[in-house]
Write a protein that holds these residues in place. Structure first.
Motif, PDB file in Angstrom:
ATOM      1  N   LYS A 118      17.518  37.799  54.964  1.00  0.00           N
ATOM      2  CA  LYS A 118      18.350  39.751  54.675  1.00  0.00           C
ATOM      3  C   LYS A 118      19.600  39.033  52.906  1.00  0.00           C
ATOM      4  CE  LYS A 118      15.217  40.804  57.594  1.00  0.00           C
ATOM      5  NZ  LYS A 118      14.104  40.531  56.921  1.00  0.00           N
ATOM      6  N   ASP A 119      19.692  38.200  52.224  1.00  0.00           N
ATOM      7  CA  ASP A 119      20.332  37.857  51.066  1.00  0.00           C
ATOM      8  C   ASP A 119      20.139  37.363  50.331  1.00  0.00           C
ATOM      9  OD1 ASP A 119      22.783  36.847  49.535  1.00  0.00           O
ATOM     10  OD2 ASP A 119      23.828  37.350  51.729  1.00  0.00           O
ATOM     11  N   ARG A 120      20.268  38.704  49.250  1.00  0.00           N
ATOM     12  CA  ARG A 120      18.779  37.876  47.911  1.00  0.00           C
ATOM     13  C   ARG A 120      19.576  36.844  46.872  1.00  0.00           C
ATOM     14  NH1 ARG A 120      14.412  39.216  46.240  1.00  0.00           N
ATOM     15  NH2 ARG A 120      14.587  41.351  47.608  1.00  0.00           N
ATOM     16  N   GLU A 121      21.097  36.478  47.110  1.00  0.00           N
ATOM     17  CA  GLU A 121      21.727  35.210  45.981  1.00  0.00           C
ATOM     18  C   GLU A 121      21.719  34.221  46.997  1.00  0.00           C
ATOM     19  OE1 GLU A 121      23.241  35.735  43.142  1.00  0.00           O
ATOM     20  OE2 GLU A 121      21.843  37.213  43.108  1.00  0.00           O
ATOM     21  N   LEU A 122      21.981  34.516  48.565  1.00  0.00           N
ATOM     22  CA  LEU A 122      21.997  32.981  49.388  1.00  0.00           C
ATOM     23  C   LEU A 122      20.310  32.897  49.159  1.00  0.00           C
ATOM     24  CD1 LEU A 122      23.017  31.190  50.913  1.00  0.00           C
ATOM     25  CD2 LEU A 122      22.732  33.163  52.864  1.00  0.00           C
ATOM     26  N   ALA A 123      19.384  33.474  49.034  1.00  0.00           N
ATOM     27  CA  ALA A 123      18.030  32.984  49.002  1.00  0.00           C
ATOM     28  C   ALA A 123      17.669  32.746  48.014  1.00  0.00           C
ATOM     29  CB  ALA A 123      17.108  34.617  49.242  1.00  0.00           C
ATOM     30  N   LYS A 124      18.571  32.891  46.888  1.00  0.00           N
ATOM     31  CA  LYS A 124      17.882  32.199  45.910  1.00  0.00           C
ATOM     32  C   LYS A 124      18.787  30.676  45.335  1.00  0.00           C
ATOM     33  CE  LYS A 124      18.308  36.176  41.848  1.00  0.00           C
ATOM     34  NZ  LYS A 124      19.033  36.875  41.250  1.00  0.00           N
ATOM     35  N   ASP A 125      19.519  30.797  46.016  1.00  0.00           N
ATOM     36  CA  ASP A 125      20.785  29.740  46.224  1.00  0.00           C
ATOM     37  C   ASP A 125      19.718  28.076  46.707  1.00  0.00           C
ATOM     38  OD1 ASP A 125      23.192  30.332  44.938  1.00  0.00           O
ATOM     39  OD2 ASP A 125      24.718  31.122  47.058  1.00  0.00           O
ATOM     40  N   ILE A 126      18.961  28.763  48.540  1.00  0.00           N
ATOM     41  CA  ILE A 126      18.334  28.126  48.906  1.00  0.00           C
ATOM     42  C   ILE A 126      17.338  27.220  48.048  1.00  0.00           C
ATOM     43  CG2 ILE A 126      16.437  27.974  50.586  1.00  0.00           C
ATOM     44  CD1 ILE A 126      18.852  29.699  52.733  1.00  0.00           C
ATOM     45  N   VAL A 127      16.974  28.074  47.632  1.00  0.00           N
ATOM     46  CA  VAL A 127      15.369  27.888  46.489  1.00  0.00           C
ATOM     47  C   VAL A 127      16.114  26.626  45.278  1.00  0.00           C
ATOM     48  CG1 VAL A 127      13.750  28.755  45.438  1.00  0.00           C
ATOM     49  CG2 VAL A 127      13.842  30.011  46.883  1.00  0.00           C
ATOM     50  N   GLN A 128      16.956  26.967  45.212  1.00  0.00           N
ATOM     51  CA  GLN A 128      17.393  26.069  44.277  1.00  0.00           C
ATOM     52  C   GLN A 128      17.618  24.669  44.090  1.00  0.00           C
ATOM     53  OE1 GLN A 128      20.353  28.069  42.152  1.00  0.00           O
ATOM     54  NE2 GLN A 128      19.888  29.755  40.808  1.00  0.00           N
ATOM     55  N   ASP A 129      18.131  25.525  45.508  1.00  0.00           N
ATOM     56  CA  ASP A 129      18.842  23.645  46.769  1.00  0.00           C
ATOM     57  C   ASP A 129      17.189  22.958  46.075  1.00  0.00           C
ATOM     58  OD1 ASP A 129      21.145  24.369  46.850  1.00  0.00           O
ATOM     59  OD2 ASP A 129      21.620  24.718  48.455  1.00  0.00           O
ATOM     60  N   VAL A 130      16.860  23.295  46.874  1.00  0.00           N
ATOM     61  CA  VAL A 130      15.600  23.063  47.737  1.00  0.00           C
ATOM     62  C   VAL A 130      14.401  22.151  46.109  1.00  0.00           C
ATOM     63  CG1 VAL A 130      12.780  23.271  48.007  1.00  0.00           C
ATOM     64  CG2 VAL A 130      14.621  24.627  49.438  1.00  0.00           C
ATOM     65  N   PHE A 131      14.965  22.791  44.853  1.00  0.00           N
ATOM     66  CA  PHE A 131      14.517  22.843  43.526  1.00  0.00           C
ATOM     67  C   PHE A 131      15.164  21.266  43.219  1.00  0.00           C
ATOM     68  CE2 PHE A 131      11.571  25.897  43.878  1.00  0.00           C
ATOM     69  CZ  PHE A 131      10.417  25.375  42.595  1.00  0.00           C
ATOM     70  N   LEU A 132      16.373  21.128  43.238  1.00  0.00           N
ATOM     71  CA  LEU A 132      16.689  20.095  43.194  1.00  0.00           C
ATOM     72  C   LEU A 132      16.714  18.882  43.862  1.00  0.00           C
ATOM     73  CD1 LEU A 132      19.690  19.527  41.699  1.00  0.00           C
ATOM     74  CD2 LEU A 132      21.520  20.120  43.778  1.00  0.00           C
ATOM     75  N   GLU A 133      17.119  19.396  45.008  1.00  0.00           N
ATOM     76  CA  GLU A 133      16.274  18.217  46.331  1.00  0.00           C
ATOM     77  C   GLU A 133      14.895  17.644  45.459  1.00  0.00           C
ATOM     78  OE1 GLU A 133      17.517  15.786  49.078  1.00  0.00           O
ATOM     79  OE2 GLU A 133      18.806  17.465  48.490  1.00  0.00           O
ATOM     80  N   LEU A 134      14.458  18.529  45.974  1.00  0.00           N
ATOM     81  CA  LEU A 134      12.802  17.916  44.892  1.00  0.00           C
ATOM     82  C   LEU A 134      13.315  16.671  44.044  1.00  0.00           C
ATOM     83  CD1 LEU A 134       9.390  18.089  45.260  1.00  0.00           C
ATOM     84  CD2 LEU A 134       9.786  19.708  43.771  1.00  0.00           C
ATOM     85  N   TRP A 135      13.782  17.602  42.901  1.00  0.00           N
ATOM     86  CA  TRP A 135      14.467  17.026  41.647  1.00  0.00           C
ATOM     87  C   TRP A 135      15.323  15.212  41.851  1.00  0.00           C
ATOM     88  CZ3 TRP A 135      11.434  16.085  37.638  1.00  0.00           C
ATOM     89  CH2 TRP A 135      12.211  15.701  36.405  1.00  0.00           C
ATOM     90  N   LYS A 136      16.443  15.558  42.967  1.00  0.00           N
ATOM     91  CA  LYS A 136      16.770  14.213  42.759  1.00  0.00           C
ATOM     92  C   LYS A 136      15.750  13.473  43.595  1.00  0.00           C
ATOM     93  CE  LYS A 136      21.336  16.103  44.019  1.00  0.00           C
ATOM     94  NZ  LYS A 136      22.110  15.934  45.142  1.00  0.00           N
ATOM     95  N   ASN A 137      14.669  13.652  44.141  1.00  0.00           N
ATOM     96  CA  ASN A 137      13.446  12.833  44.447  1.00  0.00           C
ATOM     97  C   ASN A 137      12.371  12.341  44.441  1.00  0.00           C
ATOM     98  OD1 ASN A 137      15.041  12.145  47.311  1.00  0.00           O
ATOM     99  ND2 ASN A 137      14.660  14.547  48.284  1.00  0.00           N
ATOM    100  N   ARG A 138      12.540  12.299  43.200  1.00  0.00           N
ATOM    101  CA  ARG A 138      11.141  12.970  42.335  1.00  0.00           C
ATOM    102  C   ARG A 138      10.455  11.792  41.639  1.00  0.00           C
ATOM    103  NH1 ARG A 138      15.603  12.745  38.784  1.00  0.00           N
ATOM    104  NH2 ARG A 138      15.848  11.474  37.257  1.00  0.00           N
ATOM    105  N   GLN A 139      11.511   9.907  41.983  1.00  0.00           N
ATOM    106  CA  GLN A 139      10.724   8.353  42.677  1.00  0.00           C
ATOM    107  C   GLN A 139      10.063   8.926  42.833  1.00  0.00           C
ATOM    108  OE1 GLN A 139      11.320   6.794  39.741  1.00  0.00           O
ATOM    109  NE2 GLN A 139      12.490   8.591  38.563  1.00  0.00           N
ATOM    110  N   SER A 140      10.311   8.999  44.662  1.00  0.00           N
ATOM    111  CA  SER A 140       9.663   9.034  45.658  1.00  0.00           C
ATOM    112  C   SER A 140       8.130  10.190  45.846  1.00  0.00           C
ATOM    113  CB  SER A 140      10.421   9.146  46.802  1.00  0.00           C
ATOM    114  OG  SER A 140      11.178  10.112  47.392  1.00  0.00           O
TER     115      SER A 140
END
Length: 185
Positions: free
Chosen positions: A30-52
Motif C-alpha cells: 500500500k505504498d506506491r514509492e516503496l513498491a517502485k523501489d521493490i520492483v527496481q531492486d528485483v530488476f537490479l538483482e536480476l541484472w547483477k545475476n545475468r551471467q547465471s
C-alpha cells in the motif's frame, strides 16, 4: 554479442513488466514509492545475476515471485519493528492466500500477452471483430451493425478466430482446454 542480446531481452522484460509488478507489490504494501523501489531492486538483482540466468526462459513468474517475497519481507520487518500486531493475523492470512494466486495471475498475464501476440498476426478486420465481441462484450448483431457486415460474417469469422486462437495457445501449453474454453468462449 550475447551480452547485447541479454540486454535487449532484459530491456523488453522491464518495459513489459515494470508497471504490472509495481501494481502487484502495491497490493501488499500500500505504498506506491516503496513498491517502485521493490520492483527496481528485483530488476537490479536480476541484472547483477545475468551471467547465471537463462534469458531465453520465461522470467515473468520469477519476477512475480521475487516481488512477492520482497513485499512480504518488507511487511514482516515493518511489523516486527513497530510491534503492533493488532489485526496482523488477518493481514498475514490474506497475504498467504495471495501467494496461492501468484501462479494464476502470472498465467493470466502470459495468456493476455499471447492473445495480444496472436491478434497482431490476424487481419485488422478480424482483430476488430474479436475485440468488439470478446473484449468489449458486444453481441454478434451489434458487431455486425457497427462494422456494416452481416451477422453470418461475424459468426463465421469469430468461429475461425477462436479455433485458431485455441490452437495457438494450446501449442504454447498455457492453459488446459477446459479453462481456455471458459475464458474465450
Amino acid at each position: 554479442m550475447e551480452g547485447m542480446t541479454n540486454w535487449r531481452v532484459f530491456e523488453k522484460l522491464f518495459i513489459e513488466s515494470y508497471s504490472i509488478l509495481i501494481a502487484y507489490s502495491f497490493r501488499f504494501i500500500k505504498d506506491r514509492e516503496l513498491a517502485k523501489d521493490i520492483v527496481q531492486d528485483v530488476f537490479l538483482e536480476l541484472w547483477k545475476n545475468r551471467q547465471s540466468i537463462d534469458f531465453e526462459s520465461p522470467l515473468k513468474s520469477y519476477l512475480f515471485k521475487s516481488v512477492y517475497n520482497r513485499s512480504i519481507n518488507y511487511l514482516t520487518s515493518k511489523y516486527a519493528e513497530t510491534s503492533v500486531f493488532m489485526g496482523v493475523d488477518n493481514e498475514i492470512e490474506a497475504i498467504l492466500h495471495a501467494e496461492e494466486s501468484v501462479d494464476k495471475e502470472v498465467s493470466l498475464l502470459e495468456l493476455q500477452s499471447e492473445i495480444n501476440k496472436y491478434l497482431n498476426t490476424i487481419s485488422p478486420r478480424n482483430r476488430e471483430i474479436f475485440t468488439l465481441s470478446r473484449l468489449n462484450g458486444l453481441k454478434n448483431k451489434e458487431v455486425a451493425d457497427k462494422l456494416c457486415i452481416s451477422i453470418k460474417t461475424v459468426e463465421k469469422n469469430l468461429s475461425l478466430i477462436i479455433k485458431d486462437l485455441r490452437a495457438y495457445l494450446a501449442d504454447r501449453d498455457l492453459l488446459s482446454l477446459s479453462l481456455l474454453f471458459i475464458l474465450i468462449s
